[in-house]
Design a protein around this motif. Structure first.
Motif, mmCIF file in Angstrom:
data_model
loop_
_atom_site.group_PDB
_atom_site.id
_atom_site.type_symbol
_atom_site.label_atom_id
_atom_site.label_comp_id
_atom_site.label_asym_id
_atom_site.label_seq_id
_atom_site.Cartn_x
_atom_site.Cartn_y
_atom_site.Cartn_z
ATOM 1 N N ALA A 1 0.569 -1.585 0.294
ATOM 2 C CA ALA A 1 -0.007 -0.006 0.161
ATOM 3 C C ALA A 1 0.546 1.173 -0.196
ATOM 4 O O ALA A 1 0.853 1.951 -0.542
ATOM 5 N N LYS A 2 1.834 1.232 0.973
ATOM 6 C CA LYS A 2 2.861 2.389 1.086
ATOM 7 C C LYS A 2 3.753 2.526 -0.636
ATOM 8 O O LYS A 2 3.544 3.918 -0.995
ATOM 9 N N ALA A 3 3.933 1.739 -1.216
ATOM 10 C CA ALA A 3 4.964 1.173 -2.570
ATOM 11 C C ALA A 3 3.484 2.089 -3.947
ATOM 12 O O ALA A 3 4.247 2.695 -4.797
ATOM 13 N N MET A 4 2.411 2.239 -3.093
ATOM 14 C CA MET A 4 1.598 2.234 -4.498
ATOM 15 C C MET A 4 0.606 3.829 -4.144
ATOM 16 O O MET A 4 -0.235 4.071 -4.738
ATOM 17 N N GLY A 5 0.838 4.231 -2.738
ATOM 18 C CA GLY A 5 1.357 4.810 -2.741
ATOM 19 C C GLY A 5 -0.387 6.637 -2.104
ATOM 20 O O GLY A 5 -0.487 6.878 -1.414
ATOM 21 N N MET A 6 -0.331 4.923 -0.973
ATOM 22 C CA MET A 6 -1.220 5.254 -0.169
ATOM 23 C C MET A 6 -1.177 5.032 1.134
ATOM 24 O O MET A 6 0.151 5.749 1.188
ATOM 25 N N ARG A 7 -1.878 5.128 2.491
ATOM 26 C CA ARG A 7 -1.384 6.130 3.358
ATOM 27 C C ARG A 7 -1.976 4.818 4.460
ATOM 28 O O ARG A 7 -2.812 4.739 4.987
ATOM 29 N N PRO A 8 -1.075 3.667 4.751
ATOM 30 C CA PRO A 8 -1.621 2.530 5.256
ATOM 31 C C PRO A 8 -2.322 2.968 6.627
ATOM 32 O O PRO A 8 -1.436 3.696 7.818
ATOM 33 N N VAL A 9 -3.137 2.249 7.490
ATOM 34 C CA VAL A 9 -3.473 2.209 8.924
ATOM 35 C C VAL A 9 -3.845 0.843 9.497
ATOM 36 O O VAL A 9 -3.908 -0.065 8.594
ATOM 37 N N VAL A 10 -3.047 0.768 10.973
ATOM 38 C CA VAL A 10 -2.869 -0.723 11.032
ATOM 39 C C VAL A 10 -3.529 -0.771 11.918
ATOM 40 O O VAL A 10 -3.389 0.053 13.497
ATOM 41 N N VAL A 11 -4.990 -1.436 12.639
ATOM 42 C CA VAL A 11 -5.278 -2.287 13.540
ATOM 43 C C VAL A 11 -4.682 -3.410 14.071
ATOM 44 O O VAL A 11 -5.060 -4.781 13.634
ATOM 45 N N ASP A 12 -3.764 -3.303 15.738
ATOM 46 C CA ASP A 12 -3.974 -4.671 16.090
ATOM 47 C C ASP A 12 -3.705 -4.512 17.434
ATOM 48 O O ASP A 12 -3.753 -3.505 17.708
ATOM 49 N N ALA A 13 -2.405 -5.579 17.445
ATOM 50 C CA ALA A 13 -2.413 -5.450 19.111
ATOM 51 C C ALA A 13 -0.758 -5.377 19.875
ATOM 52 O O ALA A 13 -0.289 -6.433 18.841
ATOM 53 N N GLY A 14 -0.654 -5.085 20.143
ATOM 54 C CA GLY A 14 1.168 -5.985 21.032
ATOM 55 C C GLY A 14 1.873 -3.928 20.682
ATOM 56 O O GLY A 14 1.802 -4.064 19.307
ATOM 57 N N GLU A 15 3.843 -4.314 21.414
ATOM 58 C CA GLU A 15 3.721 -3.628 21.464
ATOM 59 C C GLU A 15 5.106 -4.311 19.738
ATOM 60 O O GLU A 15 5.273 -3.106 18.789
ATOM 61 N N SER A 16 5.545 -5.083 19.841
ATOM 62 C CA SER A 16 5.972 -5.280 18.706
ATOM 63 C C SER A 16 5.737 -5.564 17.176
ATOM 64 O O SER A 16 5.824 -4.917 16.606
ATOM 65 N N LYS A 17 4.009 -5.690 17.474
ATOM 66 C CA LYS A 17 3.903 -5.318 15.835
ATOM 67 C C LYS A 17 3.305 -3.776 15.593
ATOM 68 O O LYS A 17 3.458 -3.304 14.006
ATOM 69 N N ARG A 18 3.198 -3.382 16.690
ATOM 70 C CA ARG A 18 2.988 -1.539 16.680
ATOM 71 C C ARG A 18 4.420 -1.186 15.906
ATOM 72 O O ARG A 18 4.679 -0.335 14.435
ATOM 73 N N ALA A 19 5.420 -1.390 15.922
ATOM 74 C CA ALA A 19 7.242 -1.238 15.381
ATOM 75 C C ALA A 19 6.717 -2.004 14.708
ATOM 76 O O ALA A 19 8.161 -0.741 13.580
ATOM 77 N N LEU A 20 7.051 -2.810 14.318
ATOM 78 C CA LEU A 20 7.030 -2.983 12.864
ATOM 79 C C LEU A 20 6.292 -2.437 12.266
ATOM 80 O O LEU A 20 6.859 -1.974 10.845
ATOM 81 N N ALA A 21 5.171 -2.881 12.434
ATOM 82 C CA ALA A 21 4.115 -1.436 11.452
ATOM 83 C C ALA A 21 4.597 -0.237 10.624
ATOM 84 O O ALA A 21 4.524 0.087 10.233
ATOM 85 N N LEU A 22 5.363 -0.070 11.719
ATOM 86 C CA LEU A 22 5.421 1.308 11.734
ATOM 87 C C LEU A 22 6.670 1.557 11.038
ATOM 88 O O LEU A 22 7.372 3.442 10.129
ATOM 89 N N GLU A 23 7.573 0.941 11.361
ATOM 90 C CA GLU A 23 8.652 0.587 10.197
ATOM 91 C C GLU A 23 8.183 0.747 9.137
ATOM 92 O O GLU A 23 8.892 0.667 8.223
ATOM 93 N N MET A 24 7.531 -0.567 8.001
ATOM 94 C CA MET A 24 7.160 -0.751 7.261
ATOM 95 C C MET A 24 6.231 0.143 6.853
ATOM 96 O O MET A 24 5.932 0.175 5.352
ATOM 97 N N GLY A 25 5.760 1.410 7.723
ATOM 98 C CA GLY A 25 5.534 2.140 6.673
ATOM 99 C C GLY A 25 4.100 2.872 6.621
ATOM 100 O O GLY A 25 3.443 3.319 6.612
ATOM 101 N N ALA A 26 3.672 2.220 7.510
ATOM 102 C CA ALA A 26 1.860 2.815 8.247
ATOM 103 C C ALA A 26 2.032 4.466 8.647
ATOM 104 O O ALA A 26 3.502 4.251 9.924
ATOM 105 N N GLU A 27 0.938 4.936 9.020
ATOM 106 C CA GLU A 27 1.057 6.135 9.082
ATOM 107 C C GLU A 27 1.070 6.136 10.458
ATOM 108 O O GLU A 27 0.570 6.709 11.581
ATOM 109 N N VAL A 28 0.003 5.250 10.687
ATOM 110 C CA VAL A 28 -1.127 5.635 11.941
ATOM 111 C C VAL A 28 -1.232 3.806 12.338
ATOM 112 O O VAL A 28 -1.317 2.559 11.859
#
Length: 291
Positions: free
Chosen positions: A131-158
């Motif tokens: 999604a990030k590579a296609m120009g979208m602005r990803p928002v991830v809904v999940d749980a846990g600090e490890s998933k938060r860190a990975l999601a933000l590192e991989m391009g999630a805005e929120v």
């Protein structure tokens, strides 16, 4: 590896280790056992036991060590991967129209034929990168600090933690200009019950159903007036087509799609499966049969 490789360079064993399901159903258990190595050849949705399959899993990768008599596009020594769809007829309207994944004669790996597991879960984090590579602005809904860190590192805005946040849908709507998401990708079955709430008042939003849930256990729907006045669309997709696969590989070639996974040796496969069942996996889980 040299293209000049003969078949006798590979010592193919008659049996190898694999994860097998010993009791199908919601309380299934996976054990590592020795199983026959399948031979290349023609490939011959109920429980996998209907097809005589005990080893679930799909998306394997490795090196070609033997080819069937009619194979023209692979040679010994080639690196190759297998997606969840193992084979189709290649001749029907669906196959010719970029919908081969819905071919009525499709062979699904891990259900109708044993294919050793190459990964499981982690669909969302791949979607974030694409999604990030296609120009979208990803928002991830999940749980846990490890998933938060990975999601933000991989391009999630929120990142919205559905455990820490009392109203995840409200948090997503706030993050999307106070209107709602343009699109919702449901990669986990448990998320279907709240999927529609994330679009808020967004006109023309799309909900894409991806995660497979137990038959009859999940529903998605709502007041038809909401669909009418918001011009909502709910659709589903089974497995990526050849065209989709080629596009994803091109993103990977350009460095836009990274493989994020935890690698386990085959003897620890049951441990990896339990981690997946408990929702503790960050990214994908892969089994290295050489370890």
């Amino acid at each position: 590896m040299s293209a000049e490789v003969s078949s006798h360079d590979y010592q193919i064993p008659s049996h190898c280790k694999a994860g097998v399901v010993v009791n199908e159903g919601p309380n299934f258990e996976v054990k590592v056992e020795m199983v026959p190595v399948p031979e290349p050849g023609d490939l011959g949705t109920p429980p996998m036991s209907t097809f005589g399959v005990r080893s679930p899993g799909h998306e394997g990768a490795g090196v070609v060590v033997k080819v069937g008599a009619n194979v023209k596009n692979f040679k010994l020594g080639d690196r190759a991967g297998i997606k969840p769809l193992l084979d189709t007829c290649g001749a029907c309207d669906l196959c010719w129209g970029d919908k081969e994944t819905y071919c009525p004669t499709a062979i699904h790996a891990g259900l109708m034929a044993p294919v050793f597991p190459g990964g499981g879960g982690g669909v969302g984090i791949q979607g974030v990168q694409l999604a990030k590579a296609m120009g979208m602005r990803p928002v991830v809904v999940d749980a846990g600090e490890s998933k938060r860190a990975l999601a933000l590192e991989m391009g999630a805005e929120v990142f919205v933690d559905f455990i820490e946040t009392s109203d995840p849908a409200a948090a997503v709507i706030k993050a999307t200009d106070g209107v709602g998401a343009h699109g919702v990708f449901v990669t986990a079955p448990a998320a279907y019950r709240t999927a529609l709430s994330y679009v808020g008042n967004r006109i023309g939003a799309v909900v894409m159903c991806i995660g497979l849930g137990p038959t009859g256990a999940m529903t998605i729907g709502g007041d038809p007036n909401a669909f009418i006045f918001k011009n909502l669309t709910v659709k589903g997709t089974l497995v990526g087509s050849r065209k989709d696969t080629a596009a994803a590989l091109d993103f990977a070639r350009r460095g836009k799609l990274q493989q994020i996974c935890e690698v386990y040796p085959i003897d620890r496969l049951p441990e990896a499966v339990e981690k997946l069942r408990k929702g503790q996996a960050t990214g994908r889980m892969a089994v290295d049969f050489n370890k």
